[in-house]
Design a protein around this motif. Sequence first.
Motif, PDB file in Angstrom:
ATOM      1  N   ARG A 140     -15.027   8.488  -7.131  1.00 18.50           N
ATOM      2  CA  ARG A 140     -15.547   7.189  -6.842  1.00 18.50           C
ATOM      3  C   ARG A 140     -14.448   6.867  -5.309  1.00 18.50           C
ATOM      4  N   ALA A 141     -13.226   7.129  -5.364  1.00 13.46           N
ATOM      5  CA  ALA A 141     -12.516   6.714  -4.031  1.00 13.46           C
ATOM      6  C   ALA A 141     -12.832   7.746  -2.727  1.00 13.46           C
ATOM      7  N   LEU A 142     -13.272   8.839  -3.092  1.00 13.73           N
ATOM      8  CA  LEU A 142     -13.820   9.983  -2.054  1.00 13.73           C
ATOM      9  C   LEU A 142     -15.327   9.415  -1.398  1.00 13.73           C
ATOM     10  N   ALA A 195      -6.337   5.888 -15.461  1.00 21.14           N
ATOM     11  CA  ALA A 195      -7.349   4.692 -15.182  1.00 21.14           C
ATOM     12  C   ALA A 195      -6.717   3.899 -14.108  1.00 21.14           C
ATOM     13  N   THR A 196      -5.444   3.670 -14.043  1.00 25.83           N
ATOM     14  CA  THR A 196      -4.704   2.965 -13.332  1.00 25.83           C
ATOM     15  C   THR A 196      -4.860   3.617 -11.924  1.00 25.83           C
ATOM     16  N   ARG A 197      -4.671   5.100 -11.768  1.00 29.93           N
ATOM     17  CA  ARG A 197      -4.521   5.592 -10.464  1.00 29.93           C
ATOM     18  C   ARG A 197      -5.957   5.493  -9.989  1.00 29.93           C
ATOM     19  N   GLY A 198      -7.108   5.584 -10.640  1.00 30.23           N
ATOM     20  CA  GLY A 198      -8.394   5.393 -10.125  1.00 30.23           C
ATOM     21  C   GLY A 198      -8.481   4.129  -9.522  1.00 30.23           C
ATOM     22  N   GLN A 199      -8.062   3.008 -10.109  1.00 27.04           N
ATOM     23  CA  GLN A 199      -8.035   1.645  -9.692  1.00 27.04           C
ATOM     24  C   GLN A 199      -7.028   1.604  -8.138  1.00 27.04           C
ATOM     25  N   LEU A 200      -6.011   2.160  -8.259  1.00 31.61           N
ATOM     26  CA  LEU A 200      -5.195   2.141  -6.948  1.00 31.61           C
ATOM     27  C   LEU A 200      -6.002   3.186  -5.845  1.00 31.61           C
ATOM     28  N   LEU A 201      -6.317   4.033  -6.106  1.00 33.50           N
ATOM     29  CA  LEU A 201      -7.268   4.834  -5.166  1.00 33.50           C
ATOM     30  C   LEU A 201      -8.397   4.002  -4.755  1.00 33.50           C
ATOM     31  N   ALA A 202      -9.197   3.396  -5.497  1.00 41.47           N
ATOM     32  CA  ALA A 202     -10.124   2.531  -4.995  1.00 41.47           C
ATOM     33  C   ALA A 202      -9.773   1.291  -4.095  1.00 41.47           C
ATOM     34  N   GLN A 203      -8.439   0.958  -4.433  1.00 40.86           N
ATOM     35  CA  GLN A 203      -8.029  -0.216  -3.719  1.00 40.86           C
ATOM     36  C   GLN A 203      -7.569   0.432  -2.276  1.00 40.86           C
ATOM     37  N   LYS A 220      -9.300  -0.412   1.537  1.00 40.20           N
ATOM     38  CA  LYS A 220      -8.646  -0.813   2.712  1.00 40.20           C
ATOM     39  C   LYS A 220      -8.358   0.281   3.826  1.00 40.20           C
ATOM     40  N   GLY A 221      -9.221   1.037   3.727  1.00 38.31           N
ATOM     41  CA  GLY A 221      -9.294   2.132   4.844  1.00 38.31           C
ATOM     42  C   GLY A 221      -8.196   3.306   4.846  1.00 38.31           C
ATOM     43  N   GLN A 222      -7.418   3.418   3.899  1.00 36.07           N
ATOM     44  CA  GLN A 222      -6.318   4.443   3.613  1.00 36.07           C
ATOM     45  C   GLN A 222      -6.697   5.619   3.140  1.00 36.07           C
ATOM     46  N   CYS A 223      -7.799   6.075   3.770  1.00 36.19           N
ATOM     47  CA  CYS A 223      -8.513   7.206   3.259  1.00 36.19           C
ATOM     48  C   CYS A 223      -7.799   8.617   3.544  1.00 36.19           C
ATOM     49  N   ASP A 224      -6.953   8.519   4.343  1.00 37.54           N
ATOM     50  CA  ASP A 224      -5.727   9.734   4.608  1.00 37.54           C
ATOM     51  C   ASP A 224      -5.183   9.727   3.351  1.00 37.54           C
ATOM     52  N   ALA A 225      -4.460   8.823   3.042  1.00 39.08           N
ATOM     53  CA  ALA A 225      -3.485   8.444   1.728  1.00 39.08           C
ATOM     54  C   ALA A 225      -4.537   8.963   0.556  1.00 39.08           C
ATOM     55  N   VAL A 226      -5.582   8.610   0.349  1.00 42.59           N
ATOM     56  CA  VAL A 226      -6.594   9.058  -0.746  1.00 42.59           C
ATOM     57  C   VAL A 226      -6.909  10.452  -0.879  1.00 42.59           C
ATOM     58  N   LYS A 227      -7.099  11.085   0.396  1.00 46.56           N
ATOM     59  CA  LYS A 227      -7.628  12.451   0.453  1.00 46.56           C
ATOM     60  C   LYS A 227      -6.168  13.182   0.060  1.00 46.56           C
ATOM     61  N   GLN A 228      -5.040  12.595   0.513  1.00 43.15           N
ATOM     62  CA  GLN A 228      -3.813  13.405   0.242  1.00 43.15           C
ATOM     63  C   GLN A 228      -3.401  13.486  -1.169  1.00 43.15           C
ATOM     64  N   ALA A 229      -3.645  12.337  -1.853  1.00 48.86           N
ATOM     65  CA  ALA A 229      -3.475  12.356  -3.144  1.00 48.86           C
ATOM     66  C   ALA A 229      -4.117  13.125  -4.079  1.00 48.86           C
ATOM     67  N   GLN A 232       0.815  -1.030   0.026  1.00 46.15           N
ATOM     68  CA  GLN A 232       0.094   0.069  -0.017  1.00 46.15           C
ATOM     69  C   GLN A 232       0.903   1.412   0.057  1.00 46.15           C
ATOM     70  N   LYS A 233       2.098   1.324   0.631  1.00 44.01           N
ATOM     71  CA  LYS A 233       2.774   2.413   0.754  1.00 44.01           C
ATOM     72  C   LYS A 233       3.338   2.663  -0.657  1.00 44.01           C
ATOM     73  N   ARG A 234       4.060   1.456  -1.312  1.00 42.92           N
ATOM     74  CA  ARG A 234       4.327   1.682  -2.935  1.00 42.92           C
ATOM     75  C   ARG A 234       3.276   2.105  -3.657  1.00 42.92           C
ATOM     76  N   MET A 235       1.979   1.675  -3.445  1.00 34.80           N
ATOM     77  CA  MET A 235       0.745   2.368  -4.293  1.00 34.80           C
ATOM     78  C   MET A 235       0.677   3.640  -4.155  1.00 34.80           C
ATOM     79  N   VAL A 236       0.832   4.289  -3.040  1.00 34.49           N
ATOM     80  CA  VAL A 236       0.708   5.766  -2.817  1.00 34.49           C
ATOM     81  C   VAL A 236       1.881   6.210  -3.536  1.00 34.49           C
ATOM     82  N   SER A 237       2.913   5.732  -3.657  1.00 36.80           N
ATOM     83  CA  SER A 237       3.960   6.535  -4.255  1.00 36.80           C
ATOM     84  C   SER A 237       3.903   6.469  -5.867  1.00 36.80           C
ATOM     85  N   LEU A 238       2.995   5.522  -6.329  1.00 39.19           N
ATOM     86  CA  LEU A 238       2.668   5.287  -7.663  1.00 39.19           C
ATOM     87  C   LEU A 238       1.774   5.927  -8.215  1.00 39.19           C
TER      88      LEU A 238
END
Length: 167
Positions: free
Chosen positions: A132-134, A99-107, A111-120, A86-92
């Motif tokens: 969708r992730a929000l 499209a891939t970014r959206g899939q990563l954000l959804a994942q 997984k409850g990593q909403c702080d990372a989603v909001k920051q991204a 998940q840490k690597r995902m954030v850096s990606l």
Amino acid sequence: KRRAELTQALGRTTEAATLWERHYQQTGNVGSLNQSTYLALNAGQREHAQQLLERAYDRHAGKLPIGLLQRLAGLYAASTPTPTQQKRMVSLLNRVDPATRGQLLAQLAEKGQCDAVKQAIDEHPQVAGDYRALGRCAMPDRPGEAVVYYQTAETLGDRGSRLPLAY
């Protein structure tokens, strides 16, 4: 390298994947890594390909060609990532296509990593995957807010947001 090329040309792809991997390990040539992971994925060796890409990502501090980053992100988007992954995902997130970014954000949202989603996403969601992730992060605590996010994602063409709207 030549042997890997010839073996691959003969259609012996599993053997070629091993030769490409060996060439990468000996030379650090990311083109060889690209061939090895491509062939491994086509042979159904998803986990092995992912391990190779993760080691390379860490070895090169994330500085890999976009094709390899996309491949790794695609593997993460289609799996259940560990906390380290998940840490690597954030850096990606800001290094892959939308499209891939959206899939990563959804994942990450799943997984409850909403702080990372909001920051991204920051204060400026732009594409359907952002909304969708929000929306996923807003559920179930703020269902009204989630509906607005899901509706916006659907308006932007995200058919996957219809199902959460049904609830």
